[in-house]
Design a protein around this motif. Structure first.
Motif, PDB file in Angstrom:
ATOM      1  N   GLN A 175     -12.749 -22.092  16.332  1.00 15.33           N
ATOM      2  CA  GLN A 175     -11.459 -22.732  16.061  1.00 15.33           C
ATOM      3  C   GLN A 175     -11.228 -22.766  14.561  1.00 15.33           C
ATOM      4  O   GLN A 175     -12.122 -23.128  13.803  1.00 15.33           O
ATOM      5  CB  GLN A 175     -11.486 -24.160  16.621  1.00 15.33           C
ATOM      6  CG  GLN A 175     -10.323 -25.025  16.232  1.00 15.33           C
ATOM      7  CD  GLN A 175      -9.122 -24.837  17.119  1.00 15.33           C
ATOM      8  OE1 GLN A 175      -9.254 -24.487  18.275  1.00 15.33           O
ATOM      9  NE2 GLN A 175      -7.948 -25.061  16.581  1.00 15.33           N
ATOM     10  N   LYS A 212       3.239 -30.133  13.987  1.00 15.07           N
ATOM     11  CA  LYS A 212       2.198 -30.089  15.019  1.00 15.07           C
ATOM     12  C   LYS A 212       2.261 -28.798  15.824  1.00 15.07           C
ATOM     13  O   LYS A 212       1.244 -28.132  16.028  1.00 15.07           O
ATOM     14  CB  LYS A 212       2.324 -31.293  15.946  1.00 15.07           C
ATOM     15  CG  LYS A 212       1.241 -31.349  16.994  1.00 15.07           C
ATOM     16  CD  LYS A 212       1.291 -32.613  17.811  1.00 15.07           C
ATOM     17  CE  LYS A 212       0.125 -32.598  18.784  1.00 15.07           C
ATOM     18  NZ  LYS A 212      -0.169 -33.897  19.312  1.00 15.07           N
ATOM     19  N   THR A 213       3.443 -28.418  16.274  1.00 17.91           N
ATOM     20  CA  THR A 213       3.595 -27.198  17.065  1.00 17.91           C
ATOM     21  C   THR A 213       3.176 -25.977  16.260  1.00 17.91           C
ATOM     22  O   THR A 213       2.418 -25.123  16.731  1.00 17.91           O
ATOM     23  CB  THR A 213       5.064 -27.036  17.525  1.00 17.91           C
ATOM     24  OG1 THR A 213       5.422 -28.203  18.263  1.00 17.91           O
ATOM     25  CG2 THR A 213       5.244 -25.799  18.371  1.00 17.91           C
ATOM     26  N   GLU A 244      -0.723 -26.034  15.560  1.00 21.90           N
ATOM     27  CA  GLU A 244      -1.491 -25.756  16.780  1.00 21.90           C
ATOM     28  C   GLU A 244      -1.403 -24.282  17.154  1.00 21.90           C
ATOM     29  O   GLU A 244      -2.386 -23.692  17.608  1.00 21.90           O
ATOM     30  CB  GLU A 244      -1.018 -26.652  17.926  1.00 21.90           C
ATOM     31  CG  GLU A 244      -1.490 -28.085  17.749  1.00 21.90           C
ATOM     32  CD  GLU A 244      -0.975 -29.040  18.814  1.00 21.90           C
ATOM     33  OE1 GLU A 244      -0.056 -28.670  19.592  1.00 21.90           O
ATOM     34  OE2 GLU A 244      -1.501 -30.172  18.865  1.00 21.90           O
ATOM     35  N   ASN A 245      -0.249 -23.661  16.937  1.00 22.34           N
ATOM     36  CA  ASN A 245      -0.100 -22.235  17.235  1.00 22.34           C
ATOM     37  C   ASN A 245      -0.911 -21.362  16.288  1.00 22.34           C
ATOM     38  O   ASN A 245      -1.610 -20.445  16.727  1.00 22.34           O
ATOM     39  CB  ASN A 245       1.370 -21.818  17.207  1.00 22.34           C
ATOM     40  CG  ASN A 245       2.130 -22.327  18.412  1.00 22.34           C
ATOM     41  OD1 ASN A 245       1.553 -22.589  19.471  1.00 22.34           O
ATOM     42  ND2 ASN A 245       3.424 -22.486  18.263  1.00 22.34           N
ATOM     43  N   LYS A 298      -3.500 -22.151  14.571  1.00 23.66           N
ATOM     44  CA  LYS A 298      -4.933 -22.379  14.740  1.00 23.66           C
ATOM     45  C   LYS A 298      -5.497 -21.540  15.882  1.00 23.66           C
ATOM     46  O   LYS A 298      -6.693 -21.254  15.900  1.00 23.66           O
ATOM     47  CB  LYS A 298      -5.215 -23.866  14.995  1.00 23.66           C
ATOM     48  CG  LYS A 298      -5.145 -24.708  13.737  1.00 23.66           C
ATOM     49  CD  LYS A 298      -5.414 -26.171  13.998  1.00 23.66           C
ATOM     50  CE  LYS A 298      -6.875 -26.412  14.160  1.00 23.66           C
ATOM     51  NZ  LYS A 298      -7.243 -27.837  14.125  1.00 23.66           N
ATOM     52  N   GLN A 299      -4.639 -21.118  16.812  1.00 24.94           N
ATOM     53  CA  GLN A 299      -5.086 -20.295  17.930  1.00 24.94           C
ATOM     54  C   GLN A 299      -5.159 -18.811  17.563  1.00 24.94           C
ATOM     55  O   GLN A 299      -5.787 -18.023  18.266  1.00 24.94           O
ATOM     56  CB  GLN A 299      -4.158 -20.481  19.134  1.00 24.94           C
ATOM     57  CG  GLN A 299      -4.140 -21.891  19.675  1.00 24.94           C
ATOM     58  CD  GLN A 299      -5.532 -22.441  19.966  1.00 24.94           C
ATOM     59  OE1 GLN A 299      -6.356 -21.788  20.586  1.00 24.94           O
ATOM     60  NE2 GLN A 299      -5.804 -23.650  19.491  1.00 24.94           N
ATOM     61  N   GLU A 326       0.107 -36.575  12.633  1.00 25.64           N
ATOM     62  CA  GLU A 326      -0.193 -35.763  13.821  1.00 25.64           C
ATOM     63  C   GLU A 326      -1.691 -35.504  13.996  1.00 25.64           C
ATOM     64  O   GLU A 326      -2.085 -34.752  14.875  1.00 25.64           O
ATOM     65  CB  GLU A 326       0.564 -34.432  13.751  1.00 25.64           C
ATOM     66  CG  GLU A 326       2.068 -34.579  13.767  1.00 25.64           C
ATOM     67  CD  GLU A 326       2.614 -35.165  15.063  1.00 25.64           C
ATOM     68  OE1 GLU A 326       1.892 -35.152  16.094  1.00 25.64           O
ATOM     69  OE2 GLU A 326       3.759 -35.657  15.051  1.00 25.64           O
ATOM     70  N   LEU A 333      -3.831 -33.750  12.217  1.00 22.36           N
ATOM     71  CA  LEU A 333      -4.057 -32.308  12.136  1.00 22.36           C
ATOM     72  C   LEU A 333      -5.070 -31.891  11.077  1.00 22.36           C
ATOM     73  O   LEU A 333      -5.373 -30.706  10.954  1.00 22.36           O
ATOM     74  CB  LEU A 333      -2.728 -31.591  11.852  1.00 22.36           C
ATOM     75  CG  LEU A 333      -1.681 -31.675  12.951  1.00 22.36           C
ATOM     76  CD1 LEU A 333      -0.357 -31.110  12.469  1.00 22.36           C
ATOM     77  CD2 LEU A 333      -2.168 -30.961  14.202  1.00 22.36           C
TER      78      LEU A 333
END
Length: 175
Positions: A4, A96-97, A100-101, A103-104, A125, A127
Motif C-alpha cells: 500500500q 479522500k476520494t 484513496e484512488n 493509493k491504489q 479524513e 489520510l
C-alpha cells in the motif's frame, strides 16, 4: 502482496505549530541552523508523487529557482485552476476520494507538501500515514498553522527522533 502506498506529511513547523508566516514565507526556517539534509534525501527516495495546495504551489513557483519537484508526479488541489500546466495536474475533487484512488495505483509513497488548509483536510479524513515533523527552535505566535483546532483525534506511534543541528525531526507512523 502489493504494498500500500503511504501518504507522508514531511514538513517544518515552529515550536508553536506554524508552518509559514501569514504571507506564506519561511525566512524563520531559512535562518535555522540545520545539520545534514533534514531527511530530505531519504524521503525523496521513497516517493514518486507529491500533492500540495494551490497556495503552496504558487509560493514554490515564485522562488527564483527551477521547479524542485519536476521529477515527481505533481497534483495540486485547487478551486481556481483546472487541467494542468508544465509541472502539475490541478485537482478539484474530494481529498479522500482522490487520495484513496491514487493509493491504489502502483507506485511509491506520496508526499503531502502542504499547505495548512490541505493538511487539515487530510487530518479530517485521517489520510496521513506518516508524519515527519521538523521542529524549528522558534515561537512565531502567528502565521499559517498546521493545526486549526479541528475536532479530530488520531493516534500515531513515535518511530524515530533525530537532532539535526537546531532542528528536531520527529517521525510518527499511524497505529
Amino acid at each position: 502482496m502489493k504494498k500500500q502506498r503511504n501518504v507522508i506529511l514531511y514538513i517544518a513547523t515552529s515550536i508553536d505549530g506554524y508552518i509559514a508566516n501569514n504571507d506564506g514565507t519561511l525566512e524563520w526556517l531559512e535562518t535555522t541552523e540545520v545539520e545534514g539534509d533534514s531527511g530530505y534525501n531519504s524521503l525523496v527516495e521513497r516517493i514518486d508523487t507529491v500533492v500540495m495546495g494551490k497556495g503552496t504551489y504558487d509560493v514554490i513557483r515564485g522562488f527564483d529557482v527551477d521547479y524542485p519537484y519536476s521529477e515527481f508526479k505533481n497534483y495540486v488541489f485547487s478551486k481556481s485552476a483546472s487541467g494542468s500546466d508544465k509541472y502539475a495536474t490541478f485537482i478539484d475533487e474530494e481529498v479522500k476520494t482522490f487520495i484513496e484512488n491514487i493509493k491504489q495505483e502502483p507506485g511509491k509513497d506520496i508526499w503531502l507538501i502542504g499547505g495548512g488548509n490541505l493538511a487539515r483536510a487530510f487530518f479530517k479524513e485521517n489520510l496521513i500515514d506518516e508524519f515527519q515533523l521538523a521542529i524549528a527552535p522558534i515561537v512565531l505566535g502567528k502565521g499559517i498553522s498546521l493545526y486549526a483546532g479541528d475536532d479530530i483525534t488520531q493516534n500515531y506511534t513515535l518511530s524515530k527522533v533525530e537532532k539535526l543541528g537546531q532542528l528536531v525531526m520527529l517521525h510518527y507512523v499511524k497505529k
